[in-house]
Design a protein around this motif. Structure first.
Motif, short mmCIF file in Angstrom:
data_model
loop_
_atom_site.label_atom_id
_atom_site.label_comp_id
_atom_site.label_asym_id
_atom_site.label_seq_id
_atom_site.Cartn_x
_atom_site.Cartn_y
_atom_site.Cartn_z
N ASN A 13 43.03 28.67 45.63
CA ASN A 13 43.40 29.90 44.94
C ASN A 13 42.41 30.97 45.37
O ASN A 13 41.29 30.99 44.89
CB ASN A 13 43.25 29.61 43.44
N PRO A 14 42.77 31.85 46.32
CA PRO A 14 41.74 32.71 46.91
C PRO A 14 41.08 33.66 45.91
O PRO A 14 41.69 34.04 44.91
CB PRO A 14 42.50 33.51 47.98
N TYR A 15 39.86 34.02 46.22
CA TYR A 15 39.07 34.93 45.39
C TYR A 15 39.69 36.33 45.42
O TYR A 15 40.02 36.83 46.49
CB TYR A 15 37.64 34.98 45.93
N VAL A 16 39.85 36.93 44.26
CA VAL A 16 40.31 38.31 44.21
C VAL A 16 39.11 39.20 43.88
O VAL A 16 38.55 39.11 42.80
CB VAL A 16 41.41 38.50 43.14
N ALA A 17 38.70 40.01 44.83
CA ALA A 17 37.50 40.84 44.64
C ALA A 17 37.83 42.07 43.78
O ALA A 17 39.00 42.42 43.61
CB ALA A 17 36.97 41.28 46.00
N LEU A 36 33.74 50.20 38.27
CA LEU A 36 32.91 49.44 37.34
C LEU A 36 33.45 48.01 37.30
O LEU A 36 33.71 47.46 36.24
CB LEU A 36 32.94 50.09 35.95
N ALA A 37 33.64 47.45 38.49
CA ALA A 37 34.41 46.21 38.59
C ALA A 37 33.66 45.04 39.22
O ALA A 37 34.13 43.91 39.17
CB ALA A 37 35.68 46.46 39.41
N SER A 38 32.51 45.28 39.82
CA SER A 38 31.86 44.18 40.56
C SER A 38 30.39 44.01 40.23
O SER A 38 29.65 43.41 41.00
CB SER A 38 32.04 44.39 42.07
N ASN A 39 29.98 44.57 39.10
CA ASN A 39 28.60 44.41 38.62
C ASN A 39 27.56 44.90 39.61
O ASN A 39 26.46 44.34 39.74
CB ASN A 39 28.34 42.95 38.22
N GLU A 40 27.95 45.94 40.35
CA GLU A 40 27.04 46.55 41.32
C GLU A 40 26.05 47.48 40.61
O GLU A 40 26.25 47.84 39.46
CB GLU A 40 27.87 47.34 42.35
N ASN A 41 25.02 47.88 41.34
CA ASN A 41 24.00 48.75 40.76
C ASN A 41 24.50 50.20 40.74
O ASN A 41 24.80 50.76 41.80
CB ASN A 41 22.70 48.64 41.58
N ILE A 339 39.18 42.56 29.62
CA ILE A 339 38.71 43.20 30.86
C ILE A 339 37.18 43.07 30.89
O ILE A 339 36.56 42.85 29.85
CB ILE A 339 39.09 44.69 30.97
N ARG A 340 36.64 43.16 32.09
CA ARG A 340 35.18 43.17 32.23
C ARG A 340 34.79 44.52 32.82
O ARG A 340 35.39 44.96 33.80
CB ARG A 340 34.72 42.04 33.15
N VAL A 341 33.80 45.15 32.20
CA VAL A 341 33.36 46.45 32.72
C VAL A 341 31.89 46.36 33.09
O VAL A 341 31.08 45.80 32.34
CB VAL A 341 33.62 47.59 31.71
N THR A 342 31.55 46.88 34.25
CA THR A 342 30.15 46.95 34.68
C THR A 342 29.51 48.20 34.10
O THR A 342 30.15 49.25 34.04
CB THR A 342 30.07 47.02 36.22
#
Ligand SMILES: *Cc1c(COP(=O)(O)O)cnc(C)c1O
Length: 360
Positions: A13-17, A36-41, A339-342
């Protein structure tokens, strides 16, 4: 073609970025987009790392140092360990792959939680290793149940601490208990991608398990140091185990710019401090706003918040996208209504709250 492919690849099941900003611009014709989707700085790249990158551009005709000599020595000083206790990876993602390939036989299994970092399961299934998943308990790693799930064929346990996507963490007492009577021959991978954001006293000091030869600790430059695009992470591990992992990784897995940037980033205390401050303040602001809106969420030890919308999270994600705000829907994690928000900059957080309010 299907007949030619390895059987377990058919089941992957491929990773969905997280949706990239550029792609969203293209598809929706929007100009002002926040991700605000990938927990970036949210503050960008460590300035010291950026300077090191520019300085090292002229050496790109050369292969990178395959041994990562300078970075490993820097890390050794930073942690008061030896250079041989570190294995470098093309992001900690790659080290997950290296660890499984190094330690898990065909007929052995891997135990982890159900709603956790997807790469543990995806990489295991690509390599063809069986994964036993254990449900979270109140959105937290349930180490008692994980221990019960460990059997004679278990070689690895993956623990994301803090956990992604819940933001919950395993305490030092819980981890001590878990490690204490774990069967011999089981290695515990403790993935501390978000450790820089910890603001509690009972977070485990995982380095102590190194001596007992039971743990591999994963860290990354992707989050707090703002270097996600460069792809660099590392494993802290017993030197013997490290020597076997070194056989498995590709010789030039970590490029020269990433090595130079990571060395400089480790000295960038000022950037780290600013990042922590922005994340802690941003988190407090979003908590407050969600409380005001009567929306449930999980208090988070990391730089993101899992939000319980009590309705289809994917639909809300799509609606928010139309207003130029990219968050993460949690379908792939089995958390349909979330949902997840960074945590972003102050401005980004305010826009997130405004758009969420509008969409709901
Ligand atoms: C973001 C993240 C990583 C980091 O991955 P990199 O490959 O180093 O970018 C690792 N583990 C978890 C739990 C994460 O959320």
């Amino acid at each position: 073609m299907k007949e030619l492919v390895r059987k377990n690849i058919l089941k992957v099941n491929p990773y969905v970025a997280g949706k990239p900003i550029e792609e969203t611009k293209r598809e929706l014709g929007l100009k002002e987009i926040i991700k605000l989707a990938s927990n970036e700085n949210p503050l960008g790249v460590s300035p010291r790392a950026a300077k090191a990158l520019r300085k090292n551009l002229s050496e790109l005709n050369r292969y990178p140092d395959s041994q990562g000599f300078h970075l490993k020595n820097k890390l050794a000083r930073y942690f008061n360990l030896k250079a041989v206790n570190f294995v470098l990876g093309n992001g900690s993602d790659e080290l997950i792959d290296t660890i499984i390939k190094t330690f898990v036989e065909d007929d052995e299994n891997i135990v982890t939680a159900e709603a956790t970092f997807l790469e543990y399961k995806i990489i295991s299934s690509v390599i063809g290793r069986h994964v036993i998943t254990v449900p979270l308990k109140y959105f937290r790693y349930d180490l008692d149940s994980i221990k019960r799930a460990v059997n004679k064929k278990t070689k690895l346990v993956f623990i994301a601490n803090p956990n992604n996507p819940t933001g919950t963490y395993v305490t030092s007492y819980e981890l001590d208990d878990f490690m204490a009577d774990l069967p011999k021959g089981v290695l515990v991978v403790i993935d501390e991608a978000y450790d820089a954001f910890i603001d509690v006293d009972d977070f485990p000091r995982s380095l102590k398990y190194l001596n007992e030869n039971k743990a591999i600790i994963l860290k990354t430059f992707s989050k707090a140091y703002g270097l996600a695009g460069l792809r660099i992470g590392y494993a802290i591990v017993d030197s013997d185990a490290a020597s076997y992992m070194e056989r498995v990784r590709q010789p030039f897995n970590v490029n020269s710019l990433a090595q130079a940037a990571a060395i400089a980033a480790l000295d960038d205390k000022d950037f780290l401090k600013k990042t922590r401050k922005a994340v802690l303040e941003g988190k407090a602001y979003i908590y407050d706003s969600l409380n005001g809106l009567g929306i449930a969420y999980l208090p988070s030890a990391a730089n993101f918040i899992l939000i319980d919308l009590a309705r289809d999270g994917a639909a809300v994600f799509k609606e928010m996208l139309k207003y130029g705000v990219i968050v993460r829907d949690m379908k792939q994690y089995g958390l349909k209504n979330f949902i997840r928000v960074t945590i972003g900059t102050k401005k980004e957080n305010e826009r997130f709250v405004k758009v969420l309010k509008k969409v709901l």
